[in-house]
Design an enzyme around this catalytic site. Structure first.
Site, PDB file in Angstrom:
ATOM      1  N   ALA A  35       0.810  -1.222  -0.042  1.00 25.09           N
ATOM      2  CA  ALA A  35       0.070  -0.214  -0.176  1.00 25.09           C
ATOM      3  C   ALA A  35       0.743   1.028  -0.035  1.00 25.09           C
ATOM      4  CB  ALA A  35      -0.880  -0.028   1.193  1.00 25.09           C
ATOM      5  N   ASP A  36       0.347   2.339  -0.829  1.00 27.60           N
ATOM      6  CA  ASP A  36       1.149   3.645  -0.610  1.00 27.60           C
ATOM      7  C   ASP A  36       0.150   4.452   0.305  1.00 27.60           C
ATOM      8  OD1 ASP A  36      -0.946   4.726  -2.006  1.00 27.60           O
ATOM      9  OD2 ASP A  36       0.209   4.917  -3.810  1.00 27.60           O
TER      10      ASP A  36
END
Ligand code: NAP
Lengths: 77, 247
Positions: A35-36
């Site tokens: 995930a960013d």
């Protein structure tokens, strides 16, 4: 009715586009599931919607793993 | 039609450029909610949609009031669905030389023209993110780039809007949301009718097209940016000014 754990994992899969088999309770959203920062914000939004709750920003920042999210939901809903 | 099924929010749609934008988006099939600061303005908007036979409505929403924006977006979302197109058009001028400028003139312009963009955009962004599609277009001004004596407050707000646009464009592009500005030159609306003849003449000398622009000439560009055809344009400011400024 599914358990909190099942529902959280389902949302994690949908939001982060990962397979269910990849999602462990200990999985970190950023390190293990790719995930960013925008993904994590969206994930929190999706959890808020699914569990009809509001997660304050300072709490949301602490949710690093799948288990963190499950624990938070169990304690607050 | 290109925007069929989309809900569009246009701030400051009671007259001028905002009104022309409301019409052009509705003509592409969007359901358009236009805002004004007064009940009278809101009903003007409702009436012109009825007259045009296009889908749209007017509401009161002071963009310089955080609570009003929050309530307004909620009202629109429950009545029509979450806006997927936002046009930040509401804007004011409080011109004065810097040496004479009052804090109230600075604050009103920054609040209405810049902080409002932050607020309104933030309020619609969740819905766009979920939909994986969105269009945000803010109406800047040629003055953001050129500067203009007597408009330090206005130029600062518009330049701020352009910086916000570029940053948000980078943040959110991966979600199918584009964020752009349209920067008009001198357009024939109440805002420019306030100027006296001497000011107008001086202005016209600097415009190769030798005329003021029409609100529709801004609205057409906004409608293009809102359309699926413009999906790969983001973080951009498009100038529409008859040649008075070419960057
Ligand atoms: N005209 C030009 O030459 C020109 C050039 C460059 C940029 N622009 C920009 O284009 C935009 C539209 O300008 P215009 O010439 O069409 O202006 P206008 O004719 O003066 O209309 C302004 C609109 O903004 C609304 N508004 C003002 N304050 C508001 C607030 N606090 N909350 C909500 N709505 C508010 C007004 O609503 P009410 O009717 O309720 O007051 C009206 O609908 C502005 O952002 C302006 O800076 C204009």
């Amino acid at each position: 009715m599914s358990t909190v754990e099942e529902r959280v994992k389902k949302i994690v899969c949908e939001q982060l586009g990962v397979k269910e088999s990849e999602v462990q309770n200990t999985s970190s959203f950023v390190e293990d599931l790719g995930a960013d920062s925008l993904d994590t914000v969206e994930l929190v939004m999706a959890l808020e919607e699914e569990f009809e709750t509001e997660i304050p920003d300072e709490e949301a920042e602490k949710l690093a793993t799948v288990q963190d999210a499950i624990d938070y939901i169990v304690a607050h809903t | 039609m290109a925007l069929e099924g989309k809900v569009a929010l246009v701030t400051g749609a009671s007259r001028g450029i905002g009104r022309a934008i409301a019409k052009s988006l509705a003509m592409q099939g969007a359901t358009v909610i236009g805002t004004a600061t007064t009940e009278e303005g809101a009903s003007t908007i409702s009436h012109y949609f009825a007259k045009w036979g296009l889908p749209g409505d007017g509401i009161v929403m002071n963009v310089n009031d955080a609570q009003a924006v929050e309530d307004g977006i909620k009202q629109i979302t429950s009545a029509h669905g979450a806006p997927q197109i936002l046009v930040n058009n509401a804007g004011i001028t409080r011109d004065n030389l810097m040496l004479r400028m009052k804090d109230s003139e600075w604050d009103e312009v920054i609040g209405t023209n810049l902080t409002s963009v932050y607020r309104t955009t933030k309020a619609v962004l969740k819905g766009m993110t979920k939909a994986r599609w969105g269009r945000i277009v803010s109406i800047s001004s040629v003055v953001a780039d050129m500067g203009n004596a007597g408009q330090a407050n206005y130029a600062a707000a518009k330049a701020g809007m352009e910086g916000l646009t570029r940053s948000l464009a980078r943040e959110i592009a991966s979600r199918g949301i584009t964020v752009n500005c349209v920067a008009p030159g001198f357009i024939d609306t109440d805002m420019t009718r306030k100027l006296d003849d001497a000011q107008r003449d001086a202005m016209l000398k600097g415009i190769p097209a030798q005329r003021l622009g029409e609100p529709e000439e801004i609205a057409d560009v906004v409608a293009f940016l809102a359309s699926p055809a413009a999906g790969y344009i983001t973080g951009e400011t498009i100038h529409v000014n008859g040649g008075m400024y070419m960057g």
